[in-house]
Design an enzyme around this catalytic site. Structure first.
Site, PDB file in Angstrom:
ATOM      1  CG  ASP A  52      -0.365   0.027   2.516  1.00 37.25           C
ATOM      2  OD1 ASP A  52       0.879  -0.070   2.605  1.00 37.25           O
ATOM      3  OD2 ASP A  52      -1.108   0.158   3.521  1.00 37.25           O
ATOM      4  CB  SER A  53       4.592   1.715  -0.183  1.00 35.77           C
ATOM      5  OG  SER A  53       4.791   0.567  -0.988  1.00 35.77           O
ATOM      6  CG  ASP A  91       0.375  -3.942   2.210  1.00 33.17           C
ATOM      7  OD1 ASP A  91       0.203  -4.692   3.187  1.00 33.17           O
ATOM      8  OD2 ASP A  91       1.186  -2.996   2.187  1.00 33.17           O
ATOM      9  CE  LYS A 121       3.096  -5.761   3.846  1.00 33.07           C
ATOM     10  NZ  LYS A 121       2.577  -4.706   4.739  1.00 33.07           N
ATOM     11  CD  GLU A 123       0.639  -1.503   7.866  1.00 31.55           C
ATOM     12  OE1 GLU A 123       0.359  -0.724   8.805  1.00 31.55           O
ATOM     13  OE2 GLU A 123       1.119  -1.114   6.782  1.00 31.55           O
ATOM     14  CD  GLU A 190       8.018  -0.285   7.471  1.00 33.36           C
ATOM     15  OE1 GLU A 190       7.071  -1.005   7.097  1.00 33.36           O
ATOM     16  OE2 GLU A 190       8.190   0.880   7.055  1.00 33.36           O
TER      17      GLU A 190
HETATM   18  O1  KIV Z   1       3.533  -1.070   1.622  1.00 35.79           O
HETATM   19  C1  KIV Z   1       4.698  -1.506   1.569  1.00 35.79           C
HETATM   20  O2  KIV Z   1       5.435  -1.299   0.599  1.00 35.79           O
HETATM   21  C2  KIV Z   1       5.175  -2.287   2.707  1.00 35.79           C
HETATM   22  C3  KIV Z   1       6.627  -2.624   2.745  1.00 35.79           C
HETATM   23  C4  KIV Z   1       7.418  -1.423   3.068  1.00 35.79           C
HETATM   24  C5  KIV Z   1       6.910  -3.752   3.674  1.00 35.79           C
HETATM   25  O3  KIV Z   1       4.415  -2.611   3.561  1.00 35.79           O
END
Ligand code: KIV
Length: 289
Positions: A52-53, A91, A121, A123, A190
């Site tokens: 989600d970056s 994510d 994924k 969090e 992280e």
């Molecule tokens: O969203 C993302 O890119 C991440 C990574 C930095 C692990 O969660």
């Protein structure tokens, strides 16, 4: 350059635990579209994370929280089309799993069915544990993510390292063990101090993937745009830049603009021909009109 011998087809999920046992580092990178997924595959990357970056790197937001399921599905679908061999992990964006197990299930199923990803994924720990149990129970592989969790950066006091006191380090270890017990196949750590990440890694049977957490993790992940220098300006401390593509791309665009403005582009070699007699007929018709 070292590349692993590759077997045909998708990397089996269970290979990650085997790699941990063999102490063979797992390589993960983010990718958000078809070309980046395809390049990650061609480079022999093990795991592609549609992070989600993307909210920041691709969509231009100031944080990851505005990413929506629709945004993430579009990006995940494209990346998964490019990344055939690596495991593709999507994510779960902020709001897609925090409210209830049912929401988490509905959205994770969308990622698997509509985007064709291999895993998701999530969090955090605490309330996230019941989401992990539900998803894994439904057969959807889940990667955990603790330490600096950007979706809750405000609660954590900003984007800073986590687990820097004995009590906080202990909490992280407990969270990691709880995520493993709930069924996660791997956990991202992280911005956790290296010795703490190393102890957590030793305590788990599943692999840890570090970002800003030192080489004691079982694997590493970096954001595509960070490692390739796809933006100008300073990257976070934990990033190693392997290219400076922003400068190269800007230079290429400037040269293109100059060529168009001076009529240096397009040249003859960039155009298509028409037989002389057809052109003559066309021009004659123009005169007759
Ligand atoms: O969203 C993302 O890119 C991440 C990574 C930095 C692990 O969660």
């Amino acid at each position: 350059m070292t590349t692993r011998p590759r077997t045909a087809g998708k990397l089996p999920l269970t290979d990650l635990a085997e790699m941990k046992k063999r102490r063979e580092p797992i390589v993960m990178v983010t990718a958000y579209d078809f070309p980046s997924g395809r390049l990650a595959d061609a480079a022999g990357i093990d795991v592609v994370l549609v992070g989600d970056s993307a909210a920041m790197t691709v969509l231009g937001h100031d944080s990851t929280t505005p990413a929506t399921m629709d945004d993430m599905l579009l990006l995940a679908r494209a990346a998964a089309r490019g990344a055939k061999r690596p495991l593709v992990v999507a994510d779960m964006p902020f709001g897609s799993f925090q409210v209830s197990d049912e929401d988490a299930m509905r959205n994770a199923v969308r990622f698997v069915k509509e985007a064709g990803v291999d895993a998701v994924k999530v969090e955090g720990a605490g309330p996230t544990l019941s989401r992990v149990l539900a998803l894994v129970g439904a057969g959807i592989p889940v990667m955990g993510h603790i330490g600096l969790t950007p979706q809750s950066a405000t609660m954590l006091g900003g984007y800073k390292a986590q687990g820097r006191t004995a009590a906080k380090a202990r909490e992280l270890l407990d969270d990691a063990l709880a995520l493993e017990a709930a069924g996660c196949f791997s956990i991202v750590l992280e911005c956790v101090p290296s010795p703490v990440a190393e102890r957590i890694t030793e305590a788990l049977a599943i692999p840890t993937i570090g970002i800003g957490s030192g080489r004691g993790c079982d694997g590493q992940v970096l954001v595509f745009h960070d490692l390739l220098g796809l933006y100008e300006g300073r990257a976070p401390r934990f990033v190693k830049r392997y290219a400076e593509l922003a400068g190269e791309i800007k230079d290429a665009l400037e040269r293109y603009a100059a060529d168009v403005r001076t009529h240096a582009f397009p040249g003859e070699e960039h155009t298509y021909a028409i037989p002389d007699e057809e052109l003559a007929r066309f021009e004659a018709e123009l005169v007759e009109r």
